[in-house]
Motif scaffolding. Sequence first.
Motif, PDB file in Angstrom:
ATOM      1  N   VAL A  85       0.835  -1.201   0.000  1.00  0.00           N
ATOM      2  CA  VAL A  85       0.000   0.000   0.000  1.00  0.00           C
ATOM      3  C   VAL A  85       0.871   1.254   0.000  1.00  0.00           C
ATOM      4  O   VAL A  85       0.593   2.223  -0.718  1.00  0.00           O
ATOM      5  N   MET A  86       1.961   1.235   0.772  1.00  0.00           N
ATOM      6  CA  MET A  86       2.850   2.394   0.825  1.00  0.00           C
ATOM      7  C   MET A  86       3.524   2.652  -0.521  1.00  0.00           C
ATOM      8  O   MET A  86       3.698   3.805  -0.930  1.00  0.00           O
ATOM      9  N   ILE A  87       3.915   1.593  -1.219  1.00  0.00           N
ATOM     10  CA  ILE A  87       4.554   1.760  -2.525  1.00  0.00           C
ATOM     11  C   ILE A  87       3.587   2.406  -3.510  1.00  0.00           C
ATOM     12  O   ILE A  87       3.929   3.357  -4.230  1.00  0.00           O
ATOM     13  N   ILE A  88       2.348   1.902  -3.536  1.00  0.00           N
ATOM     14  CA  ILE A  88       1.357   2.467  -4.458  1.00  0.00           C
ATOM     15  C   ILE A  88       1.053   3.910  -4.078  1.00  0.00           C
ATOM     16  O   ILE A  88       0.939   4.786  -4.944  1.00  0.00           O
ATOM     17  N   ARG A  89       0.938   4.174  -2.767  1.00  0.00           N
ATOM     18  CA  ARG A  89       0.701   5.553  -2.330  1.00  0.00           C
ATOM     19  C   ARG A  89       1.882   6.459  -2.678  1.00  0.00           C
ATOM     20  O   ARG A  89       1.707   7.649  -2.953  1.00  0.00           O
ATOM     21  N   GLY A  90       3.102   5.895  -2.662  1.00  0.00           N
ATOM     22  CA  GLY A  90       4.257   6.679  -3.053  1.00  0.00           C
ATOM     23  C   GLY A  90       4.183   7.108  -4.510  1.00  0.00           C
ATOM     24  O   GLY A  90       4.439   8.277  -4.839  1.00  0.00           O
ATOM     25  N   PHE A  91       3.801   6.164  -5.389  1.00  0.00           N
ATOM     26  CA  PHE A  91       3.613   6.510  -6.799  1.00  0.00           C
ATOM     27  C   PHE A  91       2.500   7.550  -6.952  1.00  0.00           C
ATOM     28  O   PHE A  91       2.606   8.481  -7.762  1.00  0.00           O
ATOM     29  N   ASP A  92       1.428   7.372  -6.176  1.00  0.00           N
ATOM     30  CA  ASP A  92       0.317   8.319  -6.249  1.00  0.00           C
ATOM     31  C   ASP A  92       0.759   9.715  -5.807  1.00  0.00           C
ATOM     32  O   ASP A  92       0.347  10.723  -6.384  1.00  0.00           O
ATOM     33  N   THR A  93       1.615   9.776  -4.790  1.00  0.00           N
ATOM     34  CA  THR A  93       2.129  11.062  -4.324  1.00  0.00           C
ATOM     35  C   THR A  93       2.970  11.745  -5.399  1.00  0.00           C
ATOM     36  O   THR A  93       2.859  12.958  -5.623  1.00  0.00           O
ATOM     37  N   VAL A  94       3.805  10.964  -6.074  1.00  0.00           N
ATOM     38  CA  VAL A  94       4.615  11.517  -7.159  1.00  0.00           C
ATOM     39  C   VAL A  94       3.714  12.079  -8.258  1.00  0.00           C
ATOM     40  O   VAL A  94       3.934  13.182  -8.771  1.00  0.00           O
ATOM     41  N   LEU A  95       2.671  11.324  -8.614  1.00  0.00           N
ATOM     42  CA  LEU A  95       1.741  11.791  -9.646  1.00  0.00           C
ATOM     43  C   LEU A  95       0.990  13.041  -9.189  1.00  0.00           C
ATOM     44  O   LEU A  95       0.717  13.942  -9.984  1.00  0.00           O
ATOM     45  N   SER A  96       0.659  13.095  -7.895  1.00  0.00           N
ATOM     46  CA  SER A  96      -0.039  14.262  -7.364  1.00  0.00           C
ATOM     47  C   SER A  96       0.809  15.520  -7.498  1.00  0.00           C
ATOM     48  O   SER A  96       0.319  16.578  -7.906  1.00  0.00           O
ATOM     49  N   PHE A  97       2.102  15.401  -7.175  1.00  0.00           N
ATOM     50  CA  PHE A  97       2.988  16.555  -7.337  1.00  0.00           C
ATOM     51  C   PHE A  97       3.198  16.890  -8.804  1.00  0.00           C
ATOM     52  O   PHE A  97       3.363  18.061  -9.174  1.00  0.00           O
ATOM     53  N   ALA A  98       3.195  15.857  -9.662  1.00  0.00           N
ATOM     54  CA  ALA A  98       3.316  16.116 -11.097  1.00  0.00           C
ATOM     55  C   ALA A  98       2.127  16.931 -11.597  1.00  0.00           C
ATOM     56  O   ALA A  98       2.286  17.862 -12.405  1.00  0.00           O
ATOM     57  N   VAL A  99       0.922  16.596 -11.104  1.00  0.00           N
ATOM     58  CA  VAL A  99      -0.269  17.370 -11.467  1.00  0.00           C
ATOM     59  C   VAL A  99      -0.114  18.820 -11.013  1.00  0.00           C
ATOM     60  O   VAL A  99      -0.399  19.763 -11.767  1.00  0.00           O
ATOM     61  N   ALA A 100       0.353  19.011  -9.770  1.00  0.00           N
ATOM     62  CA  ALA A 100       0.525  20.369  -9.244  1.00  0.00           C
ATOM     63  C   ALA A 100       1.529  21.160 -10.078  1.00  0.00           C
ATOM     64  O   ALA A 100       1.307  22.342 -10.390  1.00  0.00           O
ATOM     65  N   VAL A 101       2.638  20.531 -10.452  1.00  0.00           N
ATOM     66  CA  VAL A 101       3.660  21.212 -11.245  1.00  0.00           C
ATOM     67  C   VAL A 101       3.121  21.570 -12.629  1.00  0.00           C
ATOM     68  O   VAL A 101       3.339  22.691 -13.133  1.00  0.00           O
ATOM     69  N   LEU A 102       2.412  20.642 -13.254  1.00  0.00           N
ATOM     70  CA  LEU A 102       1.873  20.907 -14.590  1.00  0.00           C
ATOM     71  C   LEU A 102       0.828  22.021 -14.558  1.00  0.00           C
ATOM     72  O   LEU A 102       0.791  22.876 -15.454  1.00  0.00           O
ATOM     73  N   LEU A 103      -0.010  22.024 -13.516  1.00  0.00           N
ATOM     74  CA  LEU A 103      -1.015  23.085 -13.403  1.00  0.00           C
ATOM     75  C   LEU A 103      -0.355  24.439 -13.154  1.00  0.00           C
ATOM     76  O   LEU A 103      -0.748  25.459 -13.746  1.00  0.00           O
ATOM     77  N   ALA A 104       0.663  24.453 -12.294  1.00  0.00           N
ATOM     78  CA  ALA A 104       1.352  25.710 -12.006  1.00  0.00           C
ATOM     79  C   ALA A 104       2.075  26.234 -13.243  1.00  0.00           C
ATOM     80  O   ALA A 104       2.068  27.440 -13.518  1.00  0.00           O
ATOM     81  N   GLY A 105       2.676  25.319 -14.000  1.00  0.00           N
ATOM     82  CA  GLY A 105       3.366  25.741 -15.210  1.00  0.00           C
ATOM     83  C   GLY A 105       2.428  26.264 -16.279  1.00  0.00           C
ATOM     84  O   GLY A 105       2.801  27.135 -17.077  1.00  0.00           O
ATOM     85  N   ARG A 106       1.206  25.759 -16.288  1.00  0.00           N
ATOM     86  CA  ARG A 106       0.249  26.168 -17.324  1.00  0.00           C
ATOM     87  C   ARG A 106      -0.494  27.442 -16.931  1.00  0.00           C
ATOM     88  O   ARG A 106      -0.718  28.320 -17.774  1.00  0.00           O
TER      89      ARG A 106
END
Length: 305
Positions: free
Chosen positions: A19-40
Amino acid sequence: MAAERPAKSGAVVRRTLGVMIIRGFDTVLSFAVAVLLAGRFGASAQLDAFFAARRATMGPTELLKQVITQIAMPNFTRAVDSGGEVRLANLPTNAKVTFGALIVVPMLLMFAPGPVLRVLMPGFAEERLAIASQTLTIMLPLIPIAVLSGLMLTILQARGVFMVGEATRMIQRLVLVLVLLTIPALTVVAISWVVLGAALASLALLFFVYWRWGRNARATSVATPEGEGRKQAEPPRKLPKGRVAAAMLMLLYFQASVMIDFAFVSTLATGSLSALEYGTRIVSLAPGLVMVSIGTVLYPNIVRL
């Protein structure tokens, strides 16, 4: 029929790490969404409006699922251990009424997003208020989706299936990341539709897994003695007095504590709300990754003690 025993420590550790590994990937994707939104969109009125609507809808969904698990898990584990079919009928009436209200009320609020936003974001006006009203209307169904997802996830967790819920959330983030990377001209309103579509797709996947492995008594690890047919689930166990009310008050308290901060920040300069959203995400990283992972795996065993 023997009742299902709590999982051994080795199995608990493996499930928690998974569960922690999957949540870790989800956290990375969450920050990727934040970065992409901020950049746009940068520190803009559009992004403030999007984050306000998302915080009011997606913000409480994870806590809402935890509250549903706390309320429903005792009756669902009882049904699983008895070898019966796990259904909503296993829940007591007050829990079913509460969950029904959580589905109906947000759908009704879709017809009046303006008054809701004036209460939640008193500093919004003109452009931010107009955009936030559109995005809130689109994303309000995320709350009923979270209720349905929470019920199915609780049933699956009662049967020892933990990875599916984490994977469905990660799929939602992945879809949004891919869309942001491949379609450059999207507005925040269009992105809101993408968020809703990804949530519906994840709900459909979760329902398939529930129908295949969560609903039937054959899915449980408890063996049925030969010659004995499927047992009906035991009657609903009456919850301790005030348990549902206490769980809902906890949900309201945590959500209100966050929304009060956003309400004050909405009165500041454009972009302040987006900055608060990013800070809130960083602060919630450790609890979401570690403590929630441990609680997800341990809670069904704690209920059985």
